[in-house]
Design a protein around this motif. Structure first.
Motif, PDB file in Angstrom:
ATOM      1  N   HIS A 198     -71.162 -54.706   1.853  1.00 46.21           N
ATOM      2  CA  HIS A 198     -71.924 -55.218   0.525  1.00 46.21           C
ATOM      3  C   HIS A 198     -70.687 -55.638  -0.225  1.00 46.21           C
ATOM      4  O   HIS A 198     -69.472 -55.467  -0.438  1.00 46.21           O
ATOM      5  CB  HIS A 198     -72.446 -53.757  -0.223  1.00 46.21           C
ATOM      6  N   TYR A 203     -69.400 -49.844   1.840  1.00 41.04           N
ATOM      7  CA  TYR A 203     -69.649 -48.753   0.838  1.00 41.04           C
ATOM      8  C   TYR A 203     -70.419 -47.407   1.570  1.00 41.04           C
ATOM      9  O   TYR A 203     -71.082 -47.558   2.627  1.00 41.04           O
ATOM     10  CB  TYR A 203     -71.112 -48.907  -0.814  1.00 41.04           C
ATOM     11  N   THR A 205     -71.667 -43.694   1.698  1.00 43.98           N
ATOM     12  CA  THR A 205     -71.880 -42.177   0.631  1.00 43.98           C
ATOM     13  C   THR A 205     -72.097 -40.278   2.018  1.00 43.98           C
ATOM     14  O   THR A 205     -71.797 -40.876   3.087  1.00 43.98           O
ATOM     15  CB  THR A 205     -73.799 -42.228   0.158  1.00 43.98           C
ATOM     16  N   VAL A 211     -69.196 -40.931  -2.745  1.00 43.29           N
ATOM     17  CA  VAL A 211     -69.439 -42.949  -2.708  1.00 43.29           C
ATOM     18  C   VAL A 211     -68.410 -43.096  -2.932  1.00 43.29           C
ATOM     19  O   VAL A 211     -66.615 -43.590  -3.456  1.00 43.29           O
ATOM     20  CB  VAL A 211     -70.639 -43.715  -4.226  1.00 43.29           C
ATOM     21  N   SER A 213     -65.344 -46.510  -1.205  1.00 45.11           N
ATOM     22  CA  SER A 213     -65.962 -48.308  -1.354  1.00 45.11           C
ATOM     23  C   SER A 213     -64.648 -48.527  -0.158  1.00 45.11           C
ATOM     24  O   SER A 213     -63.502 -47.364   0.014  1.00 45.11           O
ATOM     25  CB  SER A 213     -65.651 -49.559  -2.080  1.00 45.11           C
ATOM     26  N   LEU A 226     -64.956 -43.882  -5.372  1.00 44.15           N
ATOM     27  CA  LEU A 226     -65.793 -43.984  -6.396  1.00 44.15           C
ATOM     28  C   LEU A 226     -66.353 -43.233  -7.408  1.00 44.15           C
ATOM     29  O   LEU A 226     -66.879 -42.808  -8.980  1.00 44.15           O
ATOM     30  CB  LEU A 226     -66.896 -45.382  -5.798  1.00 44.15           C
ATOM     31  N   LEU A 281     -67.524 -47.490 -10.221  1.00 40.92           N
ATOM     32  CA  LEU A 281     -69.044 -47.247 -10.150  1.00 40.92           C
ATOM     33  C   LEU A 281     -69.305 -46.373 -11.404  1.00 40.92           C
ATOM     34  O   LEU A 281     -68.139 -45.445 -12.210  1.00 40.92           O
ATOM     35  CB  LEU A 281     -69.184 -45.834  -9.248  1.00 40.92           C
TER      36      LEU A 281
END
Length: 377
Positions: A198, A203, A205, A211, A213, A226, A281
């Motif tokens: 992205h 990214y 999870t 989360v 990056s 994040l 985030l």
């Protein structure tokens, strides 16, 4: 005077595109292309002549064939049936650990990885080096999920893999001789579930909705937290979390909850909002709509489509497939956990029933055939 006889086989491309634009079910595009050579050419070139979603066509399920271990069939979301005109040959008889834009990935016994794209680059194989793994898992399950960068080709690709029980990440680019291992210099260990490319980053999870990056182009790759993990909640046991980009370019997280019978009952959908400059985030709000999108999750690259563009595709829904396969040639899941979760209604319906003869075969996985492949088959 007798009416002039028309030669419909020789219609021009512009008229053919008008006809195709009225057919929202891609299976009808395939049927049109099967009429004659001229119509097949028009159907195959349609995506170059009109404005359709850049993501191509919605995924189909790659499913085993009872009679042959190295063949696969395609199950259509639009029709709810197997495509009668398509059989894929020379597909490895093992679990597929990744499916991105037509690329399929398989782990070999020496823990190297083979990638093929039977839809767009037939006959070409990418062989990735051996992964430095603990070797504790059965080799087919060493890589939990592998994704490739969008529009990857045999000469230009970027690959990221979750391996060793979801604990580790590795990346490799075209031209690299070995994997680059992404070391977790984090205050808490991440048990990775899903990854997505992205806006120049990856990214990731995990099941606790942490989360991170990752800049996979940096050497060494840079990983950044994040969002920390959610606190433990005895009443909310989330089995998996997926992450996908919507058709409008936003990132969403999809938390999947299974009950003790291994069946998915509910998803929680969260829209992620990032600071435009820092990339932090700043919000993750639960939502009850996908704005008309349908998202496809499992062991594939999680991807969204505008449902109204494709006949038979349910908007504001999550199409999920079983990704907890434990088959090893002797045993497998008792129940196939697949379905369609309607985000607004919070209900589950079925879209695929596994053939009982396939219980010990490699599990089904979402794949993205190219339009030209289906039109020319």
């Amino acid at each position: 005077m007798a009416e002039e006889e028309r030669d419909w086989s020789s219609i021009n491309a512009d008229l053919g595109c008008v006809i195709l634009s009225k057919l929202t079910n891609f299976a009808d595009h395939v049927r049109l292309g099967a009429v004659c050579q001229n119509w097949r050419t028009i159907a195959a070139d349609y995506f170059d002549r009109v404005t359709l979603p850049s993501r191509g066509i919605i995924p189909m399920l790659l499913v085993p064939v009872t009679e042959c271990e190295t063949q696969r069939r395609l199950h259509s979301v639009s029709t709810g049936k197997l495509d009668p005109d398509v059989t894929l040959f020379d597909i490895p008889n093992k679990r597929c650990c990744g499916s991105s834009s037509g690329w399929l990935a398989f782990v070999e016994e020496d823990l190297s990885v083979t990638m093929i794209n039977p839809f767009k680059f037939k006959g070409i194989t990418i062989r990735l080096p051996v992964l430095d793994s603990s070797g504790l898992a059965r080799y087919e399950q060493t890589v939990i999920k592998l994704i490739t960068s969008p529009d990857s080709t045999p000469d230009n690709y970027n690959v990221v893999a979750i391996y060793d029980g979801m604990l580790h990440l590795a990346t490799i680019r075209s031209g690299d001789k070995d994997w680059t291992y992404i070391v977790q210099y984090l205050s808490t260990r991440v048990i990775f579930n899903d990854l997505v490319f992205h806006k120049g980053l990856v990214y990731a999870t995990d099941c606790k909705f942490m989360v991170v990056s990752i800049d996979v182009n940096a050497r060494p790759p840079q990983i950044r937290i994040l969002k920390g993990p959610e606190p433990f909640n005895l009443h909310e046991k989330w089995a998996s979390t997926y992450i996908a980009e919507s058709t409008s370019g936003d990132l969403y997280a999809f938390r999947r909850r299974r009950e003790f019978d291994h069946i998915t009952k509910i998803f929680k959908v969260l829209k992620l909002e990032f600071h435009p400059e820092s990339g932090d985030l700043i919000r993750h709000d639960e939502v009850s709509t996908l704005n008309g999108d349908a998202v496809f999750v499992g062991e594939n690259y999680s991807v969204s489509f505008e449902a109204s563009k494709f006949g038979g595709c349910v908007p504001n829904s999550i199409y999920f497939i079983d990704d907890c396969w434990i088959g090893d040639g002797r045993r497998s899941n008792e129940v196939e956990d697949s379905g369609i979760y309607n985000v607004g209604e919070k209900s589950v319906s079925r879209h695929y029933e596994r053939d009982e003869n396939h219980r010990f075969k490699p599990p089904a996985i979402w794949v993205q055939p190219s339009p030209s492949f289906l039109c020319r088959t």
